[in-house]
Write a protein that holds these residues in place. Structure first.
Motif, PDB file in Angstrom:
ATOM      1  N   TYR A 170       2.208  12.082  -2.685  1.00  0.00           N
ATOM      2  CA  TYR A 170       1.873  11.647  -1.142  1.00  0.00           C
ATOM      3  C   TYR A 170       1.989  10.185  -1.161  1.00  0.00           C
ATOM      4  CZ  TYR A 170      -1.422  10.693   2.460  1.00  0.00           C
ATOM      5  OH  TYR A 170      -1.954  10.323   3.631  1.00  0.00           O
ATOM      6  N   ASP A 171       2.344   9.767  -0.069  1.00  0.00           N
ATOM      7  CA  ASP A 171       2.498   8.050  -0.132  1.00  0.00           C
ATOM      8  C   ASP A 171       1.580   7.561   1.052  1.00  0.00           C
ATOM      9  OD1 ASP A 171       3.837   8.436   2.104  1.00  0.00           O
ATOM     10  OD2 ASP A 171       5.409   7.008   1.688  1.00  0.00           O
ATOM     11  N   GLY A 172       0.998   8.296   1.837  1.00  0.00           N
ATOM     12  CA  GLY A 172       0.067   8.014   3.096  1.00  0.00           C
ATOM     13  C   GLY A 172       0.855   7.625   4.153  1.00  0.00           C
ATOM     14  N   GLU A 173       2.153   7.612   4.163  1.00  0.00           N
ATOM     15  CA  GLU A 173       2.999   7.144   5.328  1.00  0.00           C
ATOM     16  C   GLU A 173       4.058   7.901   5.943  1.00  0.00           C
ATOM     17  OE1 GLU A 173       4.355   2.866   4.791  1.00  0.00           O
ATOM     18  OE2 GLU A 173       2.723   2.344   3.675  1.00  0.00           O
ATOM     19  N   GLY A 174       3.929   9.151   5.472  1.00  0.00           N
ATOM     20  CA  GLY A 174       4.673  10.392   6.086  1.00  0.00           C
ATOM     21  C   GLY A 174       5.962  10.414   5.478  1.00  0.00           C
ATOM     22  N   ARG A 175       6.381   9.693   4.512  1.00  0.00           N
ATOM     23  CA  ARG A 175       7.790   9.832   3.813  1.00  0.00           C
ATOM     24  C   ARG A 175       7.538   9.829   2.263  1.00  0.00           C
ATOM     25  NH1 ARG A 175      13.322   8.615   5.263  1.00  0.00           N
ATOM     26  NH2 ARG A 175      14.538   8.735   3.267  1.00  0.00           N
ATOM     27  N   PRO A 176       7.319  10.890   1.756  1.00  0.00           N
ATOM     28  CA  PRO A 176       6.794  10.864   0.295  1.00  0.00           C
ATOM     29  C   PRO A 176       7.992  10.209  -0.729  1.00  0.00           C
ATOM     30  CG  PRO A 176       7.153  13.264   1.005  1.00  0.00           C
ATOM     31  CD  PRO A 176       7.354  12.246   2.179  1.00  0.00           C
TER      32      PRO A 176
END
Length: 135
Positions: free
Chosen positions: A65-71
């Motif tokens: 998970y990166d928190g921005e919707g694009r892992p």
């Protein structure tokens, strides 16, 4: 009945008794090992103890998970690493002792020269959640 995960590692942190890397086995030795695995799965299917199992490829990738919707996706794991999961089985057995018995038998799969591999297998019970736990 209780479910257990049996993880088969490729050259894990605890070396097997017969420590000849699989890529040095003859095609006949690999075939014998794979046949043992298939026969073992058939036996557990017949006894009703096998829930599922699968060998996995030596390549793959990591995702987080990166928190921005694009892992982000990163190559790996790699066969050169110390520990690589080669496959798994889920068994549903009467006791921990039975899970240990099955893992011990599976550890005896043939390897180079037809000798038992004697690999360490990771055995983990499934988490027993209360019936009212909402997932």
């Amino acid at each position: 009945m209780a479910k257990y995960l049996i993880l088969k590692h490729y050259r894990g942190g605890r070396p097997p008794v017969n420590d000849v890397p699989m890529d040095h086995w003859t095609p006949e030795e690999v075939d014998a090992h794979m046949q043992f695995m298939a026969d073992f799965a058939d036996k557990l299917t017949a006894s009703g103890e096998l829930v599922d199992g699968q060998a996995v490829a030596m390549d793959g990738f990591w995702v987080r998970y990166d928190g921005e919707g694009r892992p982000p996706v990163v190559d790996g794991p790699f066969a050169e690493t110390k520990d690589l999961i080669a496959g798994w089985m889920v068994v549903d057995v009467d006791s921990q002792e039975r899970a240990v018995e099955l893992a011990g038998e599976l550890s005896a799969a043939p390897s180079a020269g037809g000798r038992p591999l004697g690999e360490w297998l990771e055995v983990r019970p499934f988490l027993d959640l209360p019936a009212n736990f909402d997932v």
